[in-house]
Design a protein around this motif. Structure first.
Motif, PDB file in Angstrom:
ATOM      1  N   ALA A  74       0.960  -1.023   0.014  1.00  8.01           N
ATOM      2  CA  ALA A  74      -0.193  -0.010  -0.035  1.00  8.01           C
ATOM      3  C   ALA A  74       0.903   1.095  -0.060  1.00  8.01           C
ATOM      4  O   ALA A  74       2.005   1.467   0.536  1.00  8.01           O
ATOM      5  N   GLY A  75       0.358   2.202  -0.580  1.00  7.26           N
ATOM      6  CA  GLY A  75       1.005   3.671  -0.739  1.00  7.26           C
ATOM      7  C   GLY A  75       0.726   4.201   0.620  1.00  7.26           C
ATOM      8  O   GLY A  75       0.006   3.809   1.394  1.00  7.26           O
ATOM      9  N   PRO A  76       1.346   5.706   0.780  1.00  5.55           N
ATOM     10  CA  PRO A  76       0.874   6.648   1.837  1.00  5.55           C
ATOM     11  C   PRO A  76      -0.328   6.678   1.796  1.00  5.55           C
ATOM     12  O   PRO A  76      -0.989   6.766   0.765  1.00  5.55           O
ATOM     13  N   LEU A  77      -0.926   6.993   3.094  1.00  5.31           N
ATOM     14  CA  LEU A  77      -2.328   7.270   3.342  1.00  5.31           C
ATOM     15  C   LEU A  77      -2.381   8.705   2.813  1.00  5.31           C
ATOM     16  O   LEU A  77      -1.677   9.615   3.093  1.00  5.31           O
ATOM     17  N   THR A  78      -3.477   8.974   1.925  1.00  6.77           N
ATOM     18  CA  THR A  78      -3.473  10.236   1.391  1.00  6.77           C
ATOM     19  C   THR A  78      -4.702  10.992   2.336  1.00  6.77           C
ATOM     20  O   THR A  78      -5.581  10.438   2.815  1.00  6.77           O
ATOM     21  N   ALA A  80      -5.058  14.642   1.972  1.00  7.00           N
ATOM     22  CA  ALA A  80      -5.756  15.714   1.250  1.00  7.00           C
ATOM     23  C   ALA A  80      -5.031  16.001  -0.105  1.00  7.00           C
ATOM     24  O   ALA A  80      -4.184  15.370  -0.487  1.00  7.00           O
ATOM     25  N   THR A  81      -5.602  17.067  -0.944  1.00  3.43           N
ATOM     26  CA  THR A  81      -5.094  17.437  -2.127  1.00  3.43           C
ATOM     27  C   THR A  81      -4.284  18.747  -2.226  1.00  3.43           C
ATOM     28  O   THR A  81      -4.717  19.620  -1.246  1.00  3.43           O
ATOM     29  N   ALA A  82      -3.406  19.049  -2.872  1.00  4.14           N
ATOM     30  CA  ALA A  82      -2.878  20.284  -2.848  1.00  4.14           C
ATOM     31  C   ALA A  82      -2.556  20.681  -4.405  1.00  4.14           C
ATOM     32  O   ALA A  82      -2.323  19.843  -5.124  1.00  4.14           O
ATOM     33  N   PRO A  83      -2.801  21.997  -4.629  1.00  6.03           N
ATOM     34  CA  PRO A  83      -2.705  22.454  -6.082  1.00  6.03           C
ATOM     35  C   PRO A  83      -1.372  22.377  -6.572  1.00  6.03           C
ATOM     36  O   PRO A  83      -0.411  22.840  -5.833  1.00  6.03           O
ATOM     37  N   LEU A  84      -1.084  22.058  -7.878  1.00  6.47           N
ATOM     38  CA  LEU A  84       0.387  22.328  -8.498  1.00  6.47           C
ATOM     39  C   LEU A  84       0.295  23.800  -8.994  1.00  6.47           C
ATOM     40  O   LEU A  84      -0.536  24.038  -9.863  1.00  6.47           O
ATOM     41  N   ASP A 105      -3.895  21.710 -11.210  1.00  3.51           N
ATOM     42  CA  ASP A 105      -4.090  20.367 -10.996  1.00  3.51           C
ATOM     43  C   ASP A 105      -3.827  20.052  -9.615  1.00  3.51           C
ATOM     44  O   ASP A 105      -3.132  20.850  -8.962  1.00  3.51           O
ATOM     45  N   ARG A 106      -4.620  19.091  -9.143  1.00  8.06           N
ATOM     46  CA  ARG A 106      -4.486  18.886  -7.612  1.00  8.06           C
ATOM     47  C   ARG A 106      -3.694  17.448  -7.654  1.00  8.06           C
ATOM     48  O   ARG A 106      -4.144  16.460  -8.241  1.00  8.06           O
ATOM     49  N   TYR A 107      -2.788  17.197  -6.783  1.00 14.18           N
ATOM     50  CA  TYR A 107      -2.230  16.085  -6.191  1.00 14.18           C
ATOM     51  C   TYR A 107      -2.440  15.679  -4.931  1.00 14.18           C
ATOM     52  O   TYR A 107      -2.512  16.309  -3.949  1.00 14.18           O
ATOM     53  N   MET A 108      -2.454  14.203  -4.820  1.00 15.61           N
ATOM     54  CA  MET A 108      -2.715  13.979  -3.360  1.00 15.61           C
ATOM     55  C   MET A 108      -1.374  14.080  -2.394  1.00 15.61           C
ATOM     56  O   MET A 108      -0.414  14.000  -3.135  1.00 15.61           O
ATOM     57  N   ASP A 115      -6.388  24.149   2.630  1.00 12.64           N
ATOM     58  CA  ASP A 115      -6.588  24.678   1.521  1.00 12.64           C
ATOM     59  C   ASP A 115      -5.732  25.861   1.062  1.00 12.64           C
ATOM     60  O   ASP A 115      -5.600  25.910  -0.101  1.00 12.64           O
ATOM     61  N   SER A 116      -4.838  26.413   1.767  1.00  9.91           N
ATOM     62  CA  SER A 116      -3.963  27.284   1.680  1.00  9.91           C
ATOM     63  C   SER A 116      -2.610  26.734   1.315  1.00  9.91           C
ATOM     64  O   SER A 116      -1.722  27.338   0.788  1.00  9.91           O
ATOM     65  N   ASP A 117      -2.449  25.280   1.279  1.00 10.37           N
ATOM     66  CA  ASP A 117      -1.155  24.735   0.708  1.00 10.37           C
ATOM     67  C   ASP A 117      -1.050  24.655  -0.865  1.00 10.37           C
ATOM     68  O   ASP A 117      -2.205  24.518  -1.325  1.00 10.37           O
ATOM     69  N   PHE A 118       0.265  24.757  -1.159  1.00  9.88           N
ATOM     70  CA  PHE A 118       0.505  24.323  -2.812  1.00  9.88           C
ATOM     71  C   PHE A 118       1.637  23.733  -2.815  1.00  9.88           C
ATOM     72  O   PHE A 118       2.561  23.395  -1.861  1.00  9.88           O
ATOM     73  N   ARG A 119       1.951  23.287  -3.932  1.00  6.75           N
ATOM     74  CA  ARG A 119       3.126  22.475  -4.375  1.00  6.75           C
ATOM     75  C   ARG A 119       3.640  23.069  -5.759  1.00  6.75           C
ATOM     76  O   ARG A 119       2.886  23.032  -6.867  1.00  6.75           O
TER      77      ARG A 119
END
Length: 129
Positions: A74-78, A80-84, A105-108, A115-119
């Motif tokens: 199994a991969g990491p537990l998701t 939230a999502t963050a926008p790129l 685009d949103r990434y897991m 909601d204020s986080d981004f990547r």
């Protein structure tokens, strides 16, 4: 088949007693007994139980996936999502609210984020995501 039947079946396949399984999981024997009887539907220590029974937590809870060891994990537990966002957007220090949800685009994300986080794209490429 429910979680009680899956736990009992796997325990017997591994030739473990309820007491031995309880020792591996780090709980009292009567916790395993309650689980196998069907009194406990959602155990708090599902990860430890899955490790002891050599299966995945998803298999124990839902019966999906394999019960035995295979080359899939199994991969990491998701969480939230963050926008790129682009370098320009990241360098402009603008509010994330200025970026419309449908424009990015949103990434897991495997960590808690708001909601204020981004990547930024550079972080994406740097970490191989």
């Amino acid at each position: 088949m429910d979680i009680a039947e899956r736990v009992k079946k796997l325990r017997k396949e591994l030739n473990l007693t309820q007491y031995q399984l309880a020792e591996l999981v780090g709980v009292a024997q009567n916790s395993i007994q309650k689980l196998e009887r069907g009194d406990t539907k959602n155990p708090r220590n599902i990860e430890a139980l899955a490790r002891a029974l050599q299966c995945t937590p998803e298999y124990l809870r839902f019966g999906v996936g394999e019960s035995g060891n295979d080359n899939v994990t199994a991969g990491p537990l998701t969480r939230a999502t963050a926008p790129l966002i682009s370098w320009v957007q990241a360098g402009a220090w603008s509010e994330i609210s200025e970026i419309k949800a449908y424009d990015a685009d949103r990434y897991m994300c495997p960590v808690n984020c708001s909601d204020s986080d981004f990547r930024s794209k550079s972080a994406r490429y740097k970490h191989g995501a």
